[in-house]
Design a protein around this motif. Sequence first.
Motif, mmCIF file in Angstrom:
data_model
loop_
_atom_site.group_PDB
_atom_site.id
_atom_site.type_symbol
_atom_site.label_atom_id
_atom_site.label_comp_id
_atom_site.label_asym_id
_atom_site.label_seq_id
_atom_site.Cartn_x
_atom_site.Cartn_y
_atom_site.Cartn_z
ATOM 1 N N ASN A 1 -0.823 -8.476 -5.945
ATOM 2 C CA ASN A 1 -0.635 -8.511 -7.346
ATOM 3 C C ASN A 1 -0.347 -9.587 -8.030
ATOM 4 O OD1 ASN A 1 -1.810 -7.078 -10.015
ATOM 5 N ND2 ASN A 1 0.568 -6.733 -10.324
ATOM 6 N N SER A 2 0.558 -9.998 -6.875
ATOM 7 C CA SER A 2 2.114 -10.810 -7.321
ATOM 8 C C SER A 2 0.860 -12.324 -7.167
ATOM 9 C CB SER A 2 2.973 -11.032 -6.937
ATOM 10 O OG SER A 2 2.595 -11.354 -5.585
ATOM 11 N N ASN A 3 -0.343 -12.663 -6.670
ATOM 12 C CA ASN A 3 -1.146 -13.621 -6.032
ATOM 13 C C ASN A 3 -2.210 -13.648 -6.790
ATOM 14 O OD1 ASN A 3 1.099 -14.504 -3.791
ATOM 15 N ND2 ASN A 3 -0.101 -13.278 -2.096
ATOM 16 N N LYS A 4 -2.615 -12.280 -7.676
ATOM 17 C CA LYS A 4 -3.338 -12.361 -8.690
ATOM 18 C C LYS A 4 -4.253 -13.560 -9.036
ATOM 19 C CE LYS A 4 -6.654 -8.875 -10.990
ATOM 20 N NZ LYS A 4 -6.247 -7.591 -11.727
ATOM 21 N N ARG A 5 -3.167 -14.523 -9.827
ATOM 22 C CA ARG A 5 -3.562 -15.617 -10.877
ATOM 23 C C ARG A 5 -4.111 -16.573 -9.388
ATOM 24 N NH1 ARG A 5 0.600 -16.652 -15.723
ATOM 25 N NH2 ARG A 5 0.040 -14.391 -16.948
ATOM 26 N N THR A 6 -3.166 -16.724 -8.654
ATOM 27 C CA THR A 6 -3.200 -17.558 -7.726
ATOM 28 C C THR A 6 -4.983 -17.680 -6.746
ATOM 29 O OG1 THR A 6 -1.343 -18.064 -7.127
ATOM 30 C CG2 THR A 6 -2.392 -18.683 -5.646
ATOM 31 N N THR A 7 -5.523 -16.399 -6.676
ATOM 32 C CA THR A 7 -6.243 -16.145 -6.436
ATOM 33 C C THR A 7 -8.106 -16.242 -6.402
ATOM 34 O OG1 THR A 7 -5.458 -14.514 -4.904
ATOM 35 C CG2 THR A 7 -7.870 -14.395 -4.361
ATOM 36 N N SER A 8 -7.421 -15.845 -8.159
ATOM 37 C CA SER A 8 -8.709 -15.653 -9.393
ATOM 38 C C SER A 8 -8.576 -17.681 -8.959
ATOM 39 C CB SER A 8 -8.050 -16.057 -10.405
ATOM 40 O OG SER A 8 -9.139 -15.688 -11.014
ATOM 41 N N ARG A 9 -7.545 -18.687 -9.276
ATOM 42 C CA ARG A 9 -7.837 -19.365 -9.430
ATOM 43 C C ARG A 9 -8.602 -20.767 -7.978
ATOM 44 N NH1 ARG A 9 -2.720 -20.760 -10.872
ATOM 45 N NH2 ARG A 9 -2.394 -21.515 -8.868
ATOM 46 N N ARG A 10 -7.968 -20.045 -6.843
ATOM 47 C CA ARG A 10 -8.269 -20.739 -6.050
ATOM 48 C C ARG A 10 -10.574 -19.841 -5.460
ATOM 49 N NH1 ARG A 10 -4.027 -19.565 -0.717
ATOM 50 N NH2 ARG A 10 -2.216 -21.050 -1.660
ATOM 51 N N GLU A 11 -10.146 -18.435 -6.319
ATOM 52 C CA GLU A 11 -11.936 -18.169 -6.171
ATOM 53 C C GLU A 11 -12.783 -19.360 -6.754
ATOM 54 O OE1 GLU A 11 -11.215 -13.965 -5.453
ATOM 55 O OE2 GLU A 11 -11.703 -14.382 -7.658
ATOM 56 N N LYS B 1 1.373 -4.145 -4.018
ATOM 57 C CA LYS B 1 2.266 -5.756 -4.795
ATOM 58 C C LYS B 1 1.785 -7.112 -4.254
ATOM 59 C CE LYS B 1 5.969 -1.648 -4.920
ATOM 60 N NZ LYS B 1 7.513 -1.943 -4.636
ATOM 61 N N ILE B 2 2.042 -7.462 -3.141
ATOM 62 C CA ILE B 2 1.588 -8.790 -2.682
ATOM 63 C C ILE B 2 0.769 -9.571 -3.212
ATOM 64 C CG2 ILE B 2 1.412 -10.038 -0.579
ATOM 65 C CD1 ILE B 2 2.556 -8.296 1.260
ATOM 66 N N ASP C 1 -6.827 -0.862 3.928
ATOM 67 C CA ASP C 1 -6.305 -1.567 3.601
ATOM 68 C C ASP C 1 -7.401 -2.684 3.027
ATOM 69 O OD1 ASP C 1 -7.160 -2.308 5.583
ATOM 70 O OD2 ASP C 1 -5.736 -3.505 7.036
ATOM 71 N N GLN C 2 -6.950 -3.775 2.641
ATOM 72 C CA GLN C 2 -7.893 -4.606 2.039
ATOM 73 C C GLN C 2 -9.391 -5.267 2.684
ATOM 74 O OE1 GLN C 2 -6.246 -8.437 1.282
ATOM 75 N NE2 GLN C 2 -4.290 -8.683 2.593
ATOM 76 N N PHE C 3 -8.724 -5.181 4.133
ATOM 77 C CA PHE C 3 -9.655 -5.145 5.738
ATOM 78 C C PHE C 3 -10.750 -3.987 5.823
ATOM 79 C CE2 PHE C 3 -6.537 -8.527 5.294
ATOM 80 C CZ PHE C 3 -7.265 -9.747 5.281
ATOM 81 N N GLY C 4 -10.416 -2.985 5.647
ATOM 82 C CA GLY C 4 -10.874 -1.803 6.103
ATOM 83 C C GLY C 4 -10.251 -0.854 6.846
ATOM 84 N N PHE C 5 -9.125 -1.101 7.221
ATOM 85 C CA PHE C 5 -7.639 -0.737 8.337
ATOM 86 C C PHE C 5 -7.371 0.386 8.063
ATOM 87 C CE2 PHE C 5 -9.337 -4.647 10.809
ATOM 88 C CZ PHE C 5 -9.387 -4.559 11.955
ATOM 89 N N PHE C 6 -7.051 1.185 8.780
ATOM 90 C CA PHE C 6 -6.439 2.283 8.267
ATOM 91 C C PHE C 6 -4.631 2.416 8.305
ATOM 92 C CE2 PHE C 6 -10.295 4.383 8.432
ATOM 93 C CZ PHE C 6 -10.711 5.669 7.530
ATOM 94 N N GLN C 7 -4.105 2.559 7.177
ATOM 95 C CA GLN C 7 -2.917 1.938 7.498
ATOM 96 C C GLN C 7 -1.759 3.341 6.907
ATOM 97 O OE1 GLN C 7 -1.618 -0.450 8.711
ATOM 98 N NE2 GLN C 7 -3.240 -2.004 9.166
ATOM 99 N N SER C 8 -0.764 3.589 6.689
ATOM 100 C CA SER C 8 0.183 4.238 6.204
ATOM 101 C C SER C 8 0.067 3.607 4.601
ATOM 102 C CB SER C 8 1.815 4.214 6.689
ATOM 103 O OG SER C 8 2.501 3.100 6.531
ATOM 104 N N GLN C 9 0.989 4.928 3.836
ATOM 105 C CA GLN C 9 0.549 5.148 2.037
ATOM 106 C C GLN C 9 2.037 3.517 1.698
ATOM 107 O OE1 GLN C 9 -1.116 6.493 0.282
ATOM 108 N NE2 GLN C 9 -1.822 8.073 1.233
ATOM 109 N N ARG C 10 2.854 3.506 2.631
ATOM 110 C CA ARG C 10 3.514 2.523 2.423
ATOM 111 C C ARG C 10 3.359 0.976 2.621
ATOM 112 N NH1 ARG C 10 10.164 2.171 5.075
ATOM 113 N NH2 ARG C 10 10.853 0.386 3.469
#
Length: 524
Positions: free
Chosen positions: A61-71, A58-59, A42-51
């Motif tokens: 991607n939906s927060n991409k603009r907010t994250t970019s602005r915060r960065e 999805k989450i 996953d985003q932190f490096g932990f092995f997770q299921s495909q689902r």
Amino acid sequence: MNRQGPEWERKQTAKTYKKYETGIPGSDDEDELISTEGKVPDQFGFFQSQRYKQNEAKILNSNKRTTSRREKKWQKMLRKYDRSLTKKLPDRVFKGVPNSVRREYWMAALDPISLKQDYNQKGAQFKHLYKSKKDDVEVVRQIDLDIKRTWRLHQKFFKPYSQDQRSCFRILLAYAALDQQVAYCQGMSQIAALFMIVLQDEEYAFWSLVAIMNQDPWSQRGMFKPGFPKLNLFCAYWDNTLQKHLSKVYNHLEAETLISQIYLTKWLLQNFLDRLPFRLAIRLWDCFMLKGDVVVLAATFVLFKLNQKKILRMSFEDLTPFLQNDICNLTIPDDTFFQQIKKVDIKVSPTITSMPKQPIDPIETPVPKVRQKRPKNDSKTTIQSPKSPSKTSTTTVSSSNGYHFDSSKTGRMANRTVKGANTIKGTNPQFLIEKIIRSRIYESRYWKEECFALTAELLVDKALELKYVGGTTAAHVKPTPFLCLLCKMLQIQPEKDIVIEFIKQDEFKYVRCLGAMYLRPGLE
């Protein structure tokens, strides 16, 4: 001072140290790779299921603009970190630190570079520190045991003797040399691993561990010192808080004889690191970097407030697993959880948040000695510290597992057989031991200090410490550690696979005896 053992233990210690130095497993190492088939990091490096990975994508991607602005805001703010501390930084930390700037934020908060320079001037260098502790039999063995089970589903710790496992080994060994009063305690391995994940540098991770253990507003050293003084203070403080603000919950837990140390120990030692899902735990640590201990206390209060109705409906048998694990499975959005934490106003005395300042003990090494937005209708909760939380009238007992408990409340709780345990020949498994011997086991110091709240996982460590086999000793019929652990196995009924592993331990004959002794009556 390095703790030496018999010759065979010294040889084993040298062999273990060599494995972490070279990264090459020995011929006696079994293949410890954990299956990750069908899983992805996953985003932190932990092995997770495909689902899980798809939902996470999805989450994100939906927060991409907010994250970019915060960065962009964070990058600007971190250039003037000290000025931002009293302005925008607190609000933005509770809203969430972008992954891309977390390393820079932690480096600014902990300042390991300055700490490294200070200690190096005194002659304490990381490389010399960890090498000076390589012959300590007890420390090396315990660190090795804990690292092998630390976040094995993370891509950096998945492979035995990986680069990050080896770094954690050296970090913990170096801290044991620097701070000989604390040395090493269970729970520190995951903190070291967390620093490696975030900071991605061995020395910075080490000096960050030194900072978080010894500097304000964290001062975690008191959580791990012998006797666990800070943990005792926090438990007493929490009992007062719970009684004052959630009195029904407090009275219910008292009626069920469930003491706070059962669930608080893991929460406080590692700041929810192995209790909350990692996406929440890392955000809580972001807040901890800013505010210190008060954040952990506020999170504890919010979890209880969210689940108070459930808790009031539960009996002792259901409360223990719920408070240790299930309570951390949130039913509200992550951002809402942290906004609720933010609005809890924790007011604690200086004796709560930081232990008395004492220099770290000098080290005996070739190195020169070192001295050591709130809803309108929502009211703000203010929690104040009791005047003297450490002055309690109850008698407490401290166990080597980190549990501290009121000895007047533990009789019924510590001696119960787990709910749903299989009977043996129609009777309670513990009744295989004669009543008079059971009574002496329950009254023994070893049972109270070493066996209290033991899980199947911790039981393995205790079994490895056995020095002989026996039932009772001396004229007063004192139960041996072997008999106490056998009684605990009958009480908690570990999985059959665990018992079989006991019997397979060729190097630990007393562990094999314990497994064999339990196997026949326990699994008939």
